[in-house]
Design a protein around this motif. Structure first.
Motif, mmCIF file in Angstrom:
data_model
loop_
_atom_site.group_PDB
_atom_site.id
_atom_site.type_symbol
_atom_site.label_atom_id
_atom_site.label_comp_id
_atom_site.label_asym_id
_atom_site.label_seq_id
_atom_site.Cartn_x
_atom_site.Cartn_y
_atom_site.Cartn_z
ATOM 1 N N GLY A 162 0.826 -1.204 0.000
ATOM 2 C CA GLY A 162 0.000 0.000 0.000
ATOM 3 C C GLY A 162 0.858 1.251 0.000
ATOM 4 O O GLY A 162 1.818 1.373 -0.779
ATOM 5 N N ASP A 163 0.530 2.194 0.870
ATOM 6 C CA ASP A 163 1.307 3.420 0.999
ATOM 7 C C ASP A 163 2.334 3.346 2.125
ATOM 8 O O ASP A 163 2.946 4.354 2.476
ATOM 9 C CB ASP A 163 0.373 4.613 1.267
ATOM 10 N N TYR A 164 2.536 2.163 2.674
ATOM 11 C CA TYR A 164 3.414 2.021 3.838
ATOM 12 C C TYR A 164 4.773 1.469 3.433
ATOM 13 O O TYR A 164 4.899 0.681 2.491
ATOM 14 C CB TYR A 164 2.769 1.099 4.878
ATOM 15 N N THR A 165 5.789 1.913 4.179
ATOM 16 C CA THR A 165 7.161 1.478 3.939
ATOM 17 C C THR A 165 7.634 0.608 5.106
ATOM 18 O O THR A 165 6.962 0.486 6.136
ATOM 19 C CB THR A 165 8.088 2.690 3.805
ATOM 20 N N THR A 166 8.812 0.016 4.928
ATOM 21 C CA THR A 166 9.377 -0.798 6.001
ATOM 22 C C THR A 166 9.669 0.056 7.238
ATOM 23 O O THR A 166 9.602 -0.441 8.366
ATOM 24 C CB THR A 166 10.663 -1.465 5.512
ATOM 25 N N THR A 167 9.987 1.324 7.036
ATOM 26 C CA THR A 167 10.220 2.216 8.174
ATOM 27 C C THR A 167 8.939 2.425 8.974
ATOM 28 O O THR A 167 8.953 2.419 10.216
ATOM 29 C CB THR A 167 10.766 3.569 7.701
ATOM 30 N N ASP A 168 7.821 2.593 8.286
ATOM 31 C CA ASP A 168 6.531 2.750 8.975
ATOM 32 C C ASP A 168 6.223 1.534 9.837
ATOM 33 O O ASP A 168 5.755 1.662 10.986
ATOM 34 C CB ASP A 168 5.402 2.957 7.965
ATOM 35 N N LEU A 169 6.495 0.351 9.310
ATOM 36 C CA LEU A 169 6.215 -0.875 10.044
ATOM 37 C C LEU A 169 7.141 -1.022 11.246
ATOM 38 O O LEU A 169 6.724 -1.481 12.314
ATOM 39 C CB LEU A 169 6.348 -2.081 9.119
ATOM 40 N N SER A 170 8.404 -0.648 11.074
ATOM 41 C CA SER A 170 9.349 -0.726 12.186
ATOM 42 C C SER A 170 8.963 0.240 13.295
ATOM 43 O O SER A 170 9.059 -0.087 14.485
ATOM 44 C CB SER A 170 10.775 -0.428 11.699
ATOM 45 N N ILE A 171 8.520 1.428 12.934
ATOM 46 C CA ILE A 171 8.114 2.413 13.936
ATOM 47 C C ILE A 171 6.875 1.936 14.684
ATOM 48 O O ILE A 171 6.765 2.094 15.910
ATOM 49 C CB ILE A 171 7.864 3.778 13.267
ATOM 50 N N ALA A 172 5.934 1.332 13.952
ATOM 51 C CA ALA A 172 4.730 0.807 14.613
ATOM 52 C C ALA A 172 5.096 -0.269 15.629
ATOM 53 O O ALA A 172 4.578 -0.296 16.746
ATOM 54 C CB ALA A 172 3.767 0.247 13.566
ATOM 55 N N ALA A 173 6.014 -1.168 15.249
ATOM 56 C CA ALA A 173 6.438 -2.218 16.181
ATOM 57 C C ALA A 173 7.248 -1.640 17.330
ATOM 58 O O ALA A 173 7.191 -2.142 18.461
ATOM 59 C CB ALA A 173 7.253 -3.272 15.434
ATOM 60 N N ALA A 174 8.009 -0.565 17.046
ATOM 61 C CA ALA A 174 8.853 0.033 18.087
ATOM 62 C C ALA A 174 8.037 0.670 19.199
ATOM 63 O O ALA A 174 8.567 0.936 20.280
ATOM 64 C CB ALA A 174 9.788 1.078 17.463
ATOM 65 N N LEU A 175 6.762 0.922 18.956
ATOM 66 C CA LEU A 175 5.918 1.440 20.028
ATOM 67 C C LEU A 175 5.889 0.486 21.221
ATOM 68 O O LEU A 175 5.724 0.914 22.370
ATOM 69 C CB LEU A 175 4.497 1.679 19.509
ATOM 70 N N LEU A 176 6.061 -0.808 20.949
ATOM 71 C CA LEU A 176 6.075 -1.780 22.031
ATOM 72 C C LEU A 176 7.364 -1.711 22.836
ATOM 73 O O LEU A 176 7.423 -2.210 23.961
ATOM 74 C CB LEU A 176 5.899 -3.189 21.468
ATOM 75 N N GLY A 177 8.404 -1.105 22.251
ATOM 76 C CA GLY A 177 9.659 -0.957 22.973
ATOM 77 C C GLY A 177 9.523 -0.076 24.201
ATOM 78 O O GLY A 177 10.329 -0.177 25.133
ATOM 79 N N ILE A 178 8.516 0.786 24.206
ATOM 80 C CA ILE A 178 8.299 1.654 25.374
ATOM 81 C C ILE A 178 7.961 0.804 26.594
ATOM 82 O O ILE A 178 8.597 0.905 27.644
ATOM 83 C CB ILE A 178 7.181 2.670 25.079
ATOM 84 N N GLY A 179 6.950 -0.041 26.462
ATOM 85 C CA GLY A 179 6.573 -0.914 27.562
ATOM 86 C C GLY A 179 7.624 -1.970 27.864
ATOM 87 O O GLY A 179 7.782 -2.385 29.016
ATOM 88 N N LEU A 180 8.354 -2.402 26.833
ATOM 89 C CA LEU A 180 9.401 -3.402 27.024
ATOM 90 C C LEU A 180 10.496 -2.857 27.936
ATOM 91 O O LEU A 180 10.878 -3.494 28.928
ATOM 92 C CB LEU A 180 9.970 -3.809 25.670
ATOM 93 N N MET A 181 11.005 -1.680 27.613
ATOM 94 C CA MET A 181 12.096 -1.108 28.409
ATOM 95 C C MET A 181 11.621 -0.670 29.788
ATOM 96 O O MET A 181 12.297 -0.903 30.797
ATOM 97 C CB MET A 181 12.704 0.075 27.662
ATOM 98 N N LEU A 182 10.462 -0.034 29.834
ATOM 99 C CA LEU A 182 9.968 0.453 31.113
ATOM 100 C C LEU A 182 9.557 -0.707 32.015
ATOM 101 O O LEU A 182 9.841 -0.701 33.217
ATOM 102 C CB LEU A 182 8.781 1.393 30.891
ATOM 103 N N GLY A 183 8.903 -1.711 31.443
ATOM 104 C CA GLY A 183 8.463 -2.847 32.246
ATOM 105 C C GLY A 183 9.632 -3.642 32.803
ATOM 106 O O GLY A 183 9.694 -3.909 34.005
ATOM 107 N N ILE A 184 10.579 -4.026 31.943
ATOM 108 C CA ILE A 184 11.722 -4.814 32.403
ATOM 109 C C ILE A 184 12.633 -3.976 33.288
ATOM 110 O O ILE A 184 13.031 -4.399 34.378
ATOM 111 C CB ILE A 184 12.501 -5.378 31.203
ATOM 112 N N GLY A 185 12.981 -2.775 32.830
ATOM 113 C CA GLY A 185 13.950 -1.965 33.551
ATOM 114 C C GLY A 185 13.446 -1.451 34.885
ATOM 115 O O GLY A 185 14.103 -1.630 35.919
ATOM 116 N N HIS A 186 12.282 -0.824 34.889
ATOM 117 C CA HIS A 186 11.784 -0.216 36.124
ATOM 118 C C HIS A 186 11.395 -1.265 37.151
ATOM 119 O O HIS A 186 11.762 -1.160 38.333
ATOM 120 C CB HIS A 186 10.588 0.684 35.822
ATOM 121 N N ALA A 187 10.646 -2.283 36.737
ATOM 122 C CA ALA A 187 10.174 -3.286 37.697
ATOM 123 C C ALA A 187 11.338 -4.019 38.353
ATOM 124 O O ALA A 187 11.346 -4.214 39.576
ATOM 125 C CB ALA A 187 9.241 -4.276 37.002
#
Length: 284
Positions: A67-92
């Motif tokens: 469609g109108d999406y690139t591999t960068t768009d998909l990587s950024i969408a998946a990277a949104l989960l990195g927020i909870g990944l780092m905060l959950g593992i690191g902070h807890a």
């Protein structure tokens, strides 16, 4: 003659005060966790660290995906989960290791606070900050690119499931470390491993067949596919090649196996935390 009214929620028929419910204690601990988080400088570090993820992703070579999406768009969408990944593992892992060594956790247990409330307080806090930061990042990306998630609810579910699982991973780490300093160092290993196998920096299709199949069952990749599907509105669960735009019902139907995998991981990790979490300080 004056009378005194006693709330039945606080006192039983005999006049003795009844213990608050687990849910009420969880909310109280969440409020306390929020206050401590704001005052804890290391916690702010884990909150800001995920932003570093988006810098290399924005500069990576981009190619059309579908469609109108690139591999960068998909990587950024998946990277949104990195927020909870780092905060959950690191902070807890960091904060619970520190509290265990200072006997705070032991005093909570002795005072009768349920384990579910203790673990639930930090989990709700991590979820709160993760959802707020995710919404902020999505708003910025949408303003820059002029695009918005096709299914924000599914995206929120992906973030919620991944963040919950990662918080339990962080709690498990405390059983393997002696103090907060060692938790900070040790937690980077599962962080990097799950980031590299979660389909954030490159699609799982680029991995060798068996490796990609195993990575797809780890507790990040299924949620990453959900985030990509929710952001684009395309069924990407069978891979990017031949992905088709589908309606909301079809998108949720296609995401059910990924949701099931994440729920299984959450249950397994929760049981492992209940079984192996150590309340007493680790001795040399």
């Amino acid at each position: 003659m004056s009378t005194t009214t006693v709330r039945t929620s606080d006192r039983g028929a005999s006049g003795t005060r009844t213990a608050p419910s687990v849910f009420a204690q969880t909310l109280r601990l969440t409020r306390t966790e929020f206050t401590l988080f704001v005052r804890y400088q290391t916690a702010w570090l884990y909150l800001l660290m995920p932003m570093v993820l988006f810098v290399p992703l924005m500069s990576m070579p981009s190619a059309p995906a579908f469609g109108d999406y690139t591999t960068t768009d998909l990587s950024i969408a998946a990277a949104l989960l990195g927020i909870g990944l780092m905060l959950g593992i690191g902070h807890a892992s960091n904060v619970f290791a520190a509290r265990r060594e200072s006997l705070v956790l032991k005093r909570l247990r002795v005072s009768g606070v349920p384990r579910a409330a203790i673990f639930g307080g930090v989990t709700l806090l991590v979820l709160l900050f993760t959802l707020l930061l995710t919404a902020l990042v999505v708003a910025v990306i949408s303003a820059m690119n002029g695009t918005a998630p096709a299914d924000p609810v599914l995206l929120g579910v992906a973030v919620l499931l991944c963040t919950t699982a990662m918080t339990f991973v962080g709690l498990l780490i405390t059983s393997l470390v002696r103090n907060a300093e060692s938790a900070q160092m040790f937690s980077t290993l599962p962080m990097l491993f799950l980031l590299m196998t979660g389909g954030i920096f490159f699609p799982l299709e680029l991995m060798p067949g068996p490796v990609g199949a195993v990575a797809g069952l780890l507790p990040v990749a299924p949620a990453a596919e959900m985030a990509q599907a929710a952001y684009t509105g395309y069924d990407v669960f069978g891979g990017f090649e031949g992905a088709e735009a589908v309606g909301t019902l079809e998108l949720w139907t296609a995401s059910l196996p990924s949701i099931a995998v994440m729920l299984v991981w959450i249950v397994v990790l929760a049981l492992a935390v209940g079984r192996f979490f150590k309340w007493d300080p680790r001795r040399p």
